[in-house]
Design an enzyme around this catalytic site. Structure first.
Site: not given
Ligand code: GUN
Length: 293
Positions: A52, A119, A96
């Site tokens: 990311k 998110d 995350q």
């Molecule tokens: N863990 C797995 N997918 C995601 C996501 O799209 N966002 C976040 N913050 N954590 C994740």
């Protein structure tokens, strides 16, 4: 011929559409910036966070990763989040997941300012989506809707079967595909760990969206002729190669070919769209912040 639904290709279009928006923000002295909080040493999470932030870098955007120890004191974590909420130059905040077991996920996600929740996990944003007035939509479901749109796959009146009911994918996906809007308006079935026999449902599905995390679970014989498969799974299975593993989806790619008309590959399908939507949401957060400040 099976059509390959390439998230990689769709994400390129997303990025090129974002360039003028980013340029316009930069002209006004604003550079969209994402802050990522990573807690602990989960290897998969570390890889996701790195990809990311690398994408932000490659687009000339800023990101900041705050890597905290698994044992971090809750008060300290709260302090970190509040400080990001109050920093003007940070437009998006992402925590995350999964969090270490001892942490209360809901409590922590609620601390993120809903205006910076790129998110779309804050209950306020989930609530807005559920009543049909979305603000930030979580990245994977939003990216899947963009794939449908790009390839002119109209869900109106279709039977969509979701495999998995997580807050990250299954639940928001059911809201997006089932809503009475152009391109959506599907009839939804959600299968989960309590479903007795999944093929009873997938065999009548026009579209199957799988987010189970079970390698190569979905086989061609479980699907209707002409159906579409969206594969959210990214699973590591042992392989006789340098790395010692290969990545496979929830669908058995070779086996589904006998019945599908179109499918997303793994890798190169849904994954690139999740990151593209995170960038898009962060740009949107920066634009909104500019209007409100
Ligand atoms: N863990 C797995 N997918 C995601 C996501 O799209 N966002 C976040 N913050 N954590 C994740």
């Amino acid at each position: 011929m099976v059509q390959i639904l390439s998230g990689k290709e769709v994400s390129r279009k997303v990025y090129s559409d974002l360039i003028p928006r980013i340029d316009s923000l930069k002209k006004q002295g604003i550079s969209p910036c994402l802050a990522v909080i990573l807690i602990g040493e989960n290897p998969a999470s570390k890889i996701y966070v790195r990809s990311k932030t690398r994408k932000f870098e490659s687009l000339g955007l800023h990101s900041k990763t705050i890597h905290l120890e698994k044992s971090i004191d809750e008060t300290e974590l709260i302090g970190n989040i509040q400080s990001l909420n109050n920093t003007k130059d940070i437009h998006g905040i992402l925590i995350q997941l999964p969090l270490p077991k001892q942490m209360d996920e809901l409590k922590i996600l609620q601390l993120v300012s809903p205006d910076k929740d790129v998110d779309g996990f804050h209950p306020e944003n989930v609530g807005l989506l559920s009543i049909g007035h979305p603000r930030f939509i979580s990245c994977t479901p939003k990216g899947i809707m963009r794939i449908f749109d790009h390839y002119n796959i109209d869900l109106d009146g279709k039977h969509v079967v979701l495999l998995g009911r997580s807050n990250i994918v299954g639940r928001p996906m059911s809201l997006l595909t089932g809503t009475k809007k152009k391109g959506a308006n599907a009839t939804i079935t959600v299968c989960h760990s309590g479903t007795k026999y999944i093929p009873d449902f997938t065999s009548s599905a026009d579209v199957v969206i799988s987010a189970m995390g079970v390698p190569e679970f979905l086989k061609g014989k479980m699907l209707k002729k002409g159906s579409v498969v969206i594969d959210v799974g990214i699973n590591r299975v042992e392989a006789d190669n340098e790395k010692g593993y290969r990545l496979v989806g929830d669908a058995d790619w070779n086996s589904i070919q006998e019945n599908v008309s179109a499918a997303t590959p793994v890798p190169g399908g849904v994954g690139p769209m999740t990151i593209a939507m995170l960038v898009e949401n962060t740009v949107e957060a920066a634009e909104r912040n500019m209007v409100n400040s």
